[in-house]
Design an enzyme around this catalytic site. Structure first.
Site: not given
Length: 344
Positions: A339-340
């Site tokens: 996600k990051v």
């Protein structure tokens, strides 16, 4: 079973309303900062970089300000100091925690720029803390790896930014966006035909121009991330300069346009050319004229061109989610992605 990605696509009208409620009161603050600057520098990566492309076209076309996309490596790798006096640096990050983006915004400030941070990470995120003005979107937690609601709310934040910078648009039209998105979620067009058309293909060319170019780039990225397609996002002007040679029976085109856009006629002509060459031309938006020129059509929003990208991306998101499931891929957790993303 409903995927997280599909649920988060459905949450976009609520996220957009909440984001607009939160950010529209900041227009006067943005206007005051805009009076101290002349041009813009957008700092972003990945999906946020596609949002930045929308911001660049919007600000140049409607606020009359020269804009550019930053190369963060100038700050983080080459460590070259530039004269950014009179520049408004706008950093965009879904999480607000991507170190490269935060570092580049700090570099821009050190070089003399005024700064804005656009993030869903909240006021306490490193990006928001580093910015002179934080435009925090209100999308809620996004659990699927492919960004959907965080992307459309980034576009909403950039529309608010453009209004604060003097864009020649009707700010009240922003309130029409959530309802237009709701309608597209309910009636996206012939998703199944496009899914079947792409299910046995290795690649696709996704093309648009002007404000819709950002949608073409983001749709191509989604198809790469979640469906593992070799999806090439191009302006149709660049496509016509040579890469159109790759469009054939095995490599269809997905063409995007707003219905009320000076680029629509060129997109229609491109669809007709693709079909005449024996390839499939799937379309998003552009009204009945573009749909008639193509092979199968996904709907676009009933919005003016400056807002259309917030709706045009929705059928692309729905297509990506449906195609991933058709291919036996979990769209919530594509291989190799987090996600990051941290970059050097």
């Amino acid at each position: 079973m409903t995927t997280k990605m599909r649920s988060e696509i459905a949450e976009q009208p609520t996220a957009l309303r909440a984001t607009l409620d939160s950010l529209l009161p900041k227009i006067d603050e943005i206007r005051a900062m805009g009076e101290q600057t002349r041009q813009l520098l957008f700092i972003a990566r990945g999906t946020s970089d596609n949002a930045a492309v929308y911001g660049r076209y919007l600000v140049e076309a409607h606020a009359g300000r020269l804009s550019a996309l930053a190369a963060p490596s100038i700050a983080t790798t080459y460590r070259r100091k530039l004269d950014l006096d009179g520049v408004l640096a706008v950093a965009i990050s879904q999480s607000g925690r991507t170190e490269e983006i935060v570092e580049t915004l700090a570099w821009a400030k050190d070089c003399g720029a005024r700064t804005v941070g656009v993030t869903n990470g909240g006021e306490d995120s490193p990006l928001a803390q580093a910015a002179d003005i934080a435009l925090c979107t209100v999308a809620g937690e996004e659990k699927a790896v492919p960004a959907t609601k965080t992307y459309t709310t980034q576009l909403a934040a950039l529309a608010v930014l453009a209004i604060g910078l003097g864009a020649d648009v009707d700010a009240g039209e922003l309130r029409r966006v959530p309802e237009a998105v709701e309608k597209l979620i309910a009636e996206p067009g012939d998703i199944e035909a496009v899914v079947e058309g792409l299910a046995d293909k290795q690649g696709v060319v996704v093309s648009g121009r002007g404000l819709a170019f950002s949608t073409a780039l983001e749709t191509a990225l989604k198809l790469k991330e979640a469906c593992y397609l070799h999806a090439m996002g191009l302006s149709y002007a660049d496509l016509l300069h040579g890469p159109i040679a790759v469009v054939d029976a095995d490599t269809p085109a997905l063409l995007v346009a707003a219905e009320h856009s000076p680029t629509l006629q060129g997109t229609i002509a491109l669809a007709e050319r693709v079909v005449a060459a024996g390839a499939a031309a799937y379309t998003i938006g552009g009204g009945g004229a573009l749909a008639q020129a193509g092979t199968a059509a996904l709907n676009g929003p009933d919005l003016p061109e400056w807002l259309a990208p917030m709706g045009l991306i929705v059928p692309g998101q729905l297509l990506t989610e449906a195609l991933a499931r058709r291919l036996g891929i979990d769209p919530d957790a594509p291989r190799g992605l987090n996600k990051v993303t941290q970059t050097d």
